[in-house]
Write a protein that holds these residues in place. Structure first.
Motif, short mmCIF file in Angstrom:
data_model
loop_
_atom_site.label_atom_id
_atom_site.label_comp_id
_atom_site.label_asym_id
_atom_site.label_seq_id
_atom_site.Cartn_x
_atom_site.Cartn_y
_atom_site.Cartn_z
N TRP A 266 58.51 143.16 1.71
CA TRP A 266 59.25 143.59 0.25
C TRP A 266 60.67 144.17 0.61
O TRP A 266 61.54 144.18 -0.08
N LEU B 235 52.82 135.32 1.93
CA LEU B 235 52.66 136.29 0.98
C LEU B 235 53.84 136.72 0.19
O LEU B 235 54.09 137.10 -0.93
N ILE B 236 55.16 136.16 0.90
CA ILE B 236 56.41 136.32 0.21
C ILE B 236 56.66 134.82 -0.10
O ILE B 236 56.68 133.79 0.76
N ARG B 237 57.30 134.74 -1.41
CA ARG B 237 57.43 133.06 -1.81
C ARG B 237 59.04 133.04 -2.31
O ARG B 237 59.59 134.31 -2.79
N PHE C 146 63.15 136.37 -4.77
CA PHE C 146 61.69 136.23 -3.87
C PHE C 146 60.65 137.13 -4.63
O PHE C 146 61.03 137.85 -5.54
N ARG C 147 59.63 136.49 -4.35
CA ARG C 147 58.45 137.06 -5.05
C ARG C 147 57.29 137.36 -4.06
O ARG C 147 57.05 136.55 -3.21
N LEU C 148 56.58 138.55 -4.13
CA LEU C 148 55.76 138.85 -3.27
C LEU C 148 54.42 138.87 -4.02
O LEU C 148 54.02 139.68 -4.84
N ASP C 149 53.51 137.93 -3.44
CA ASP C 149 52.36 137.84 -4.09
C ASP C 149 51.39 138.71 -3.46
O ASP C 149 50.32 138.29 -2.47
N HIS C 150 51.20 140.07 -3.98
CA HIS C 150 50.28 140.92 -3.14
C HIS C 150 50.27 142.26 -4.19
O HIS C 150 51.44 142.57 -4.59
N ILE D 16 50.55 145.38 -3.41
CA ILE D 16 51.54 146.13 -2.97
C ILE D 16 52.79 146.17 -3.57
O ILE D 16 53.78 146.88 -3.79
N MET E 270 55.74 149.05 -4.57
CA MET E 270 56.92 148.98 -3.70
C MET E 270 58.15 149.01 -4.80
O MET E 270 59.13 149.67 -4.49
N GLU E 271 58.09 148.19 -5.81
CA GLU E 271 58.84 148.12 -6.98
C GLU E 271 58.91 149.56 -7.61
O GLU E 271 60.04 150.06 -7.67
N SER F 295 60.42 152.07 -5.24
CA SER F 295 62.17 151.74 -5.05
C SER F 295 62.70 152.50 -6.33
O SER F 295 63.93 152.77 -6.15
N MET G 125 49.00 160.87 5.99
CA MET G 125 49.62 159.93 6.98
C MET G 125 51.05 160.41 7.13
O MET G 125 51.64 160.41 8.19
N ARG H 42 52.30 161.75 10.85
CA ARG H 42 53.61 161.15 11.22
C ARG H 42 54.54 162.21 11.76
O ARG H 42 55.07 162.02 13.00
#
Lengths: 318, 318
Positions: free
Chosen positions: A20, A55-57, B58-62, B64, B68-69, B72, B105, B109
DNA sequence: CACTTCTGCGAGCAATAGCTCAACAAAAAT
DNA sequence: ATTTTTGTTGAGCTATTGCTCGCAGAAGTG
């Protein structure tokens, strides 16, 4: 849920996150590495994973997309050197204009080369139109060779005089085939082919950089028949044998095997190369060309294709 | 159709073709250049054009992807250093577990760093859970500093003893604030702050690498009130003044401006930094945190956020 | 028609990404 | 418990991509 699955899921989550940020967020892998506190290589692996796991298309919002997809499938399926698929034109469906322009562009691109080159051409409506679409180009160093005669056995000529027109455009040397497409008898063909000019054409073809040919269907009203190169009896006999199409008058079946028989025995054209020894482009579009093109590609009678969207789609859906 | 438009269209066609070959076909720009007979740079420009013109998407099939969007958008809108948005958990909606793990986390870190570091923390349920989620880590070189007291003015302590627990996990030096959160009177606060320990805490905070704090709402049953740090009268007075939330007991309005008035006058916590002089992370999730978080971010009282998907979405839809 | 302005090009170089390899660590087999 | 196997990691190197600049041809202007 097993621990392994959890770990794999975590990995996919990270891959999705990295992808992403990379593709949608437009960040560099270094930046992402900093943000996710990973090494750059780890990010590169995650991005690669996201791509390979789909996952990314990627989606292309443009009419060209479908054409590219078809071209890619044709190239893969038939092991082509290239494939141009021209977008279907809503204004002029069934028109050969688009395909002819694309062939013209391929010809121009090739012939722009200054190094002396031998180029073989067939005949047909598509080839003729393609040559007309070409810009003039001063290339006297090139040689244009005909793969096929342009006379019927009664002596009248087909109007598709591709070699001469192309050579005119270039100021190039021309090597037409002074012969009928299909002779009356096997003896006639043998006599013709004993002549000096046939040996010369054969030798030239052996040096040729590429061949550009049309592809025809077999049947009544097909160019071969309409222009008088084949008799009614020839067409019937070929149909009987399962002829699916022809290239430079050589008929072949649905698997692209050149037919053995009384018609091909009288074909005076230079023999088809199978597999092609040089770039061999076939061009054509329209419903009548679907079966012939599919057959020619299946038999590896060509190494490149120029066609339109509808035809490409139909060729693939068998 | 004008010639200029035609040219532009041709350019877009080429861009689409190049982008298709690059992203979907997975070819290098060099290969595409060869295939389209262009220079590599021309291909790179076409690909960039296709991206900038959104020809290629770009398309993210997940799951998450949505997070993320949101992250952002929050980062952009409120100029954050980072934003973690945790996927909504269908099993446990409204749970703070996910957010707490994410904070853990981030803490791990940061604290994994071996260089001695000062870290400031606030209190609250989220912070307390986050610290519990952390792995133990041997970092005696670090210093953990409390930004806020943990006693009510009647002397009883809040159970959320974040500094001590975190310092235990690390074996680190601890600097709790031996004071009530809100004093009885302004004079009490002044007396407290005259003490040596307050100067020390102030100096430590000035050296701190980061602050991690929770964010609270103002109202009955809000943590500040339930745990006895604020009286009914305080809550009423703050509501009157338009208090939208609090961080380390400092109340602020919907624009994130710290309120002037009789309650904040008695707050003994270290003052909020606005704008933050170091990484300042606020964490929280749930319907009651939407307004406080939005207000805190609007007033630039924090430079990073950890929340969940539902809360993130609500913060943005105002 | 000469001149200026501007767009787009390719060369060269800097930044970014991808690949290979050796080392290490976890899991499996002995 | 020890060895083998398998998989993962980051360093270092190479390939690929992106950016900047000067130049050249097209478009616009006096």
């Amino acid at each position: 849920m097993s621990d392994a699955v959890r770990t794999a899921e975590k990995r996919m989550d990270d891959a999705a996150r990295a992808a992403w940020l990379y593709f949608i967020g437009g960040k560099t892998q270094d930046e992402i590495a900093g943000q996710l506190d990973l090494s750059r290589q780890a990010v590169q692996r995650l991005v690669a994973l996201a791509v390979s796991e789909k996952l990314i298309r990627f989606r292309l919002d443009h009419p060209i997309a479908a054409c590219m997809e078809l071209a890619s499938r044709l190239t893969d399926r038939f092991e082509l050197q290239f494939c141009d698929v021209i977008p279907g034109d809503a204004q002029a469906p069934g028109s050969i204009a688009g395909v002819a322009v694309a062939v013209a562009m391929r010809l121009e691109r090739l012939l722009t080369n200054k190094a002396p080159m031998v180029l073989c051409v067939g005949t047909g409506r598509t080839m003729r139109t393609a040559v007309e679409e070409m810009d003039t180009l001063d290339r006297p160093q090139h040689k244009i060779v005909s793969l096929v005669g342009n006379m019927a056995s009664d002596g009248h000529a087909s109007p598709y005089d591709v070699v001469m027109r192309l050579a005119d455009k270039l100021g190039a040397q021309r090597f037409p085939m002074p012969a009928p497409v299909i002779t009356e008898t096997i003896e006639d063909r043998e006599a013709l082919q004993g002549q000096r000019v046939f040996t010369l054409l054969s030798e030239l073809r052996a040096q040729a950089r590429a061949s550009f040919v049309g592809v025809g269907e077999i049947g009544w009203n097909a160019p071969m028949h309409r222009d008088g190169f084949m008799t009614d009896a020839d067409v019937s006999a070929l149909a009987e044998q399962g002829a699916a199409g022809e290239i430079t008058a050589w008929s072949f079946d649905a698997a692209g095997r050149v037919l053995q028989g009384p018609i091909n025995d009288r074909v005076a054209s230079l023999p088809l190369e199978c597999p092609p020894q040089r770039l061999t482009v076939i061009a054509g579009s329209g419903p009548s060309k679907i079966v012939p093109i599919r057959a020619a590609l299946a038999g590896h009678l060509a190494s490149a294709l120029v066609t339109d969207e509808a035809t490409a789609s139909a060729i693939l859906s068998n």
